[in-house]
Design a protein around this motif. Structure first.
Motif, PDB file in Angstrom:
ATOM      1  N   ALA A 167      39.173  47.546  34.161  1.00 51.41           N
ATOM      2  CA  ALA A 167      38.721  46.179  34.412  1.00 51.41           C
ATOM      3  C   ALA A 167      37.772  46.109  35.603  1.00 51.41           C
ATOM      4  O   ALA A 167      36.852  45.277  35.631  1.00 51.41           O
ATOM      5  N   ALA A 168      37.960  46.978  36.591  1.00 50.25           N
ATOM      6  CA  ALA A 168      37.167  46.922  37.825  1.00 50.25           C
ATOM      7  C   ALA A 168      35.976  47.872  37.830  1.00 50.25           C
ATOM      8  O   ALA A 168      35.325  48.037  38.863  1.00 50.25           O
ATOM      9  N   LEU A 169      35.697  48.507  36.695  1.00 49.72           N
ATOM     10  CA  LEU A 169      34.496  49.348  36.636  1.00 49.72           C
ATOM     11  C   LEU A 169      33.246  48.485  36.696  1.00 49.72           C
ATOM     12  O   LEU A 169      33.210  47.373  36.178  1.00 49.72           O
ATOM     13  N   THR A 170      32.221  48.998  37.326  1.00 48.47           N
ATOM     14  CA  THR A 170      30.947  48.299  37.413  1.00 48.47           C
ATOM     15  C   THR A 170      29.827  49.236  36.987  1.00 48.47           C
ATOM     16  O   THR A 170      30.033  50.441  36.814  1.00 48.47           O
ATOM     17  N   VAL A 171      28.660  48.681  36.824  1.00 48.91           N
ATOM     18  CA  VAL A 171      27.495  49.488  36.452  1.00 48.91           C
ATOM     19  C   VAL A 171      27.224  50.541  37.519  1.00 48.91           C
ATOM     20  O   VAL A 171      26.762  51.648  37.231  1.00 48.91           O
ATOM     21  N   ASP A 172      27.531  50.213  38.778  1.00 50.52           N
ATOM     22  CA  ASP A 172      27.265  51.130  39.888  1.00 50.52           C
ATOM     23  C   ASP A 172      28.355  52.175  40.088  1.00 50.52           C
ATOM     24  O   ASP A 172      28.256  53.011  40.976  1.00 50.52           O
ATOM     25  N   ALA A 199      35.268  45.908  43.873  1.00 47.97           N
ATOM     26  CA  ALA A 199      34.457  45.582  42.692  1.00 47.97           C
ATOM     27  C   ALA A 199      34.223  44.094  42.551  1.00 47.97           C
ATOM     28  O   ALA A 199      33.341  43.676  41.784  1.00 47.97           O
ATOM     29  N   ALA A 200      34.989  43.265  43.282  1.00 42.28           N
ATOM     30  CA  ALA A 200      34.833  41.813  43.180  1.00 42.28           C
ATOM     31  C   ALA A 200      33.486  41.335  43.681  1.00 42.28           C
ATOM     32  O   ALA A 200      33.041  40.234  43.340  1.00 42.28           O
ATOM     33  N   SER A 201      32.805  42.166  44.484  1.00 42.30           N
ATOM     34  CA  SER A 201      31.463  41.789  44.939  1.00 42.30           C
ATOM     35  C   SER A 201      30.479  41.725  43.779  1.00 42.30           C
ATOM     36  O   SER A 201      29.494  40.988  43.828  1.00 42.30           O
ATOM     37  N   LEU A 226      38.821  39.067  41.659  1.00 42.98           N
ATOM     38  CA  LEU A 226      39.691  38.472  42.665  1.00 42.98           C
ATOM     39  C   LEU A 226      40.982  37.964  42.021  1.00 42.98           C
ATOM     40  O   LEU A 226      42.057  38.051  42.610  1.00 42.98           O
ATOM     41  N   LEU A 227      40.851  37.429  40.786  1.00 40.83           N
ATOM     42  CA  LEU A 227      42.034  36.997  40.047  1.00 40.83           C
ATOM     43  C   LEU A 227      42.926  38.191  39.706  1.00 40.83           C
ATOM     44  O   LEU A 227      44.155  38.097  39.749  1.00 40.83           O
ATOM     45  N   VAL A 228      42.294  39.308  39.352  1.00 42.71           N
ATOM     46  CA  VAL A 228      43.055  40.517  39.033  1.00 42.71           C
ATOM     47  C   VAL A 228      43.829  40.982  40.262  1.00 42.71           C
ATOM     48  O   VAL A 228      45.025  41.320  40.172  1.00 42.71           O
ATOM     49  N   ALA A 229      43.154  41.019  41.412  1.00 45.55           N
ATOM     50  CA  ALA A 229      43.815  41.446  42.643  1.00 45.55           C
ATOM     51  C   ALA A 229      44.958  40.503  43.007  1.00 45.55           C
ATOM     52  O   ALA A 229      46.045  40.944  43.420  1.00 45.55           O
TER      53      ALA A 229
END
Length: 528
Positions: free
Chosen positions: A351-356, A441-443, A449-452
């Motif tokens: 869920a917290a994976l990003t393109v970067d 990853a919330a940035s 943030l909801l996941v955390a």
């Protein structure tokens, strides 16, 4: 430094091959001595095979087999194929199987849990029929799970998944004289057949859209834009794959089999399915979505960021699992629903994976599954100890058990507080890394943030029902009218429980090296 001895590349599959050979050895022994109840020999063969697989996987990991830029094995006497040059993952059979650090990491988890379950089963299965079949099926299921860690094609993933699943159905129903066991096995089989149908149909849709089954080939096709005309077909295929993975990992809404199967199955098998099987499900989930469906490329084709699906799955799974666990009076069902909640925690890795990138959070999910393999297996084996002594199923039935088994109940406290994420146990650190990874990853995606927040709230809730069991065994007084048979001390169960507790604590000072291995393994599979 000494010259290294070069092994053929297929030797990288030694961990699952050793498990398969052990299963065949058990079959051979059963053919020579049909219906044998020689538990020391049967359990001994199973434990030796599992430990051989574990030692091999750990040795390969330390040697850097399948790692990038590592002098793999030169200082540890051997190399596998060309890995001495640090060329990275070892591809076998045209890329159908791959051995890298992630594969070896999860092979270790599977082998550890298998060894613990085999040791505990020595006492638990005493007096039961089908002893040789039991251990053979256990090793065959472990073979499938270990192979899942190396599967690199949708077809090999499906074959390994079925190799793990079919023996598992039989293991749940192995207690033929126990109606609950047989019923649980039937329910598990029926729901498993449905999920397999959904999964294989998803595979067919992905193949129809891309023309490939091998994971890297699927990614190359998406990058080349050759699947753009079939975006709808591909999107539907991905959704169906997620459904199949959700069943294997006991994620909502495909989690209903877990409480039924775990409650009816022998306690060691419940431990095996909730730890090793869950870890195997997550490794193929991680590999498929990081390798075959790179985030940016896949989003451009199907028009939807697939991490959204995992954000929803993670929040719903951890919330449903923990709230359901909090309402249970049956200890085994409580642990079953809590395992659903832990699946939600591990889903944060995707869920917290990003393109970067997202190496930290994916590595944290791997760390959590390793720690979970010890603390959850130990918790279910403690329930097995209670069943061995004739303790009932509810929390009240465990009242005052510490007076009879203080060491085992101390181990239980370690498991419960670690599962709840209380410092300084290993479960705290894995959840901490998941939490910080989600915040980082919330940035890029504020939904994290909801996941955390869900992780923190659900962990706090879990402390309530985990501490209920600790309170029952240590504080509450036993019912003087309760009938319990405390005849004998089950050495195998005690040994497995104590080892799991020790490792849950020992992982704390060893968390640095474990974290390094997990994050490096995650970095190697991420395609940005």
């Amino acid at each position: 430094m000494t010259d290294a001895f070069a092994l053929p590349e297929w030797a990288a599959l030694a961990p699952p091959l050793l498990l398969a050979l052990t299963a065949l050895a058990l079959f051979a022994y059963d053919s020579i001595n049909p219906r044998s109840t020689n538990r020391p020999v049967l359990a001994g063969i199973a434990v030796v095979g599992a430990l051989a697989s574990l030692v091999t996987a750990v040795w390969f990991t330390l040697a850097g087999t399948g790692a990038d830029g590592h002098d793999a094995g030169y200082d540890l006497w051997f190399v596998v194929g060309d890995s001495v040059t640090g060329t990275g993952a070892i591809d076998l059979f045209g890329g159908q199987l791959v051995v890298d650090q992630m594969a070896l990491f999860f092979m270790i988890v599977v082998a550890v849990v298998t060894a613990l379950v085999a040791v505990a089963s020595y006492d638990y299965m005493a007096g039961h029929a089908y002893q040789a079949e039991y251990y053979s099926l256990l090793l065959l299921a472990a073979t499938g799970m270990s192979t899942m860690a190396a599967a690199n094609s949708l077809v090999t993933i499906f074959i390994a998944l079925e190799l793990a699943s079919l023996p598992s159905y039989a293991l749940v129903a192995i207690l033929k004289d126990n109606r609950g066991s047989v019923e649980a096995g039937l329910k598990y089989f029926l729901i498993g057949a449905l999920s397999s149908a959904i999964f294989v149909y998803g595979i067919s849709l992905v193949y129809g859209a891309t023309g490939h089954l091998q994971l890297e080939a699927i990614a190359d096709t998406l990058a080349a834009g050759e699947a753009d005309a079939y975006s709808g077909l591909l999107g539907l295929g991905i959704v169906m794959l997620i459904g199949g993975f959700a069943f294997k990992t006991a994620s909502v809404p495909f989690h209903f089999w877990a409480p039924e199967a775990y409650e009816g199955a022998p306690a060691p098998i419940a431990a095996f399915l909730s730890s090793a099987s869950k870890a195997a499900g997550f490794v193929i989930l991680f590999r498929v979505f990081t390798t075959a469906f790179p985030l940016e490329t896949t989003t451009a084709v199907i028009g939807l960021d697939w991490t959204v699906a995992f954000i929803i799955l993670a929040i719903v799974t951890m919330t449903v699992g923990n709230f359901a666990a909090a309402t249970q009076q049956n200890v085994k069902r409580m642990l079953a629903y809590s395992s659903v909640g832990h699946a939600g925690y591990a889903l944060i890795g995707l869920a917290a994976l990003t393109v970067d990138g997202g190496e930290l959070v994916l590595g944290a999910a791997m760390m959590h599954l390793l720690v979970y393999g010890f603390m959850n297996t130990g918790a279910f084996l403690f329930v097995g100890l209670g069943e061995y002594w004739g303790v009932g199923r509810t929390f009240e039935d465990y009242n005052g058990l510490a007076a009879r088994a203080p060491i085992a109940c101390a181990a239980l406290a370690v498991f419960m507080f670690s599962l709840a994420g209380i410092p300084p146990f290993g479960g705290f650190w894995s959840k901490y890394f998941l939490f910080t990874g989600a915040l980082e990853a919330a940035s890029a995606n504020s939904a994290l943030l909801l996941v955390a927040a869900a992780l923190v709230v659900n962990s706090a809730l879990s402390l309530y029902y985990y501490s209920r069991l600790v309170k029952a065994v240590w504080i509450n007084d036993a019912d003087p009218t309760a009938e319990r048979d405390f005849g004998g001390t089950p050495t195998g169960l005690y040994a497995a429980i104590l080892f799991a507790a020790v490792m849950t604590v020992v992982l704390l000072p060893a968390f640095g090296p474990v974290a390094d291995v997990a994050v490096d393994a995650a970095s190697a599979v991420l395609v940005t």
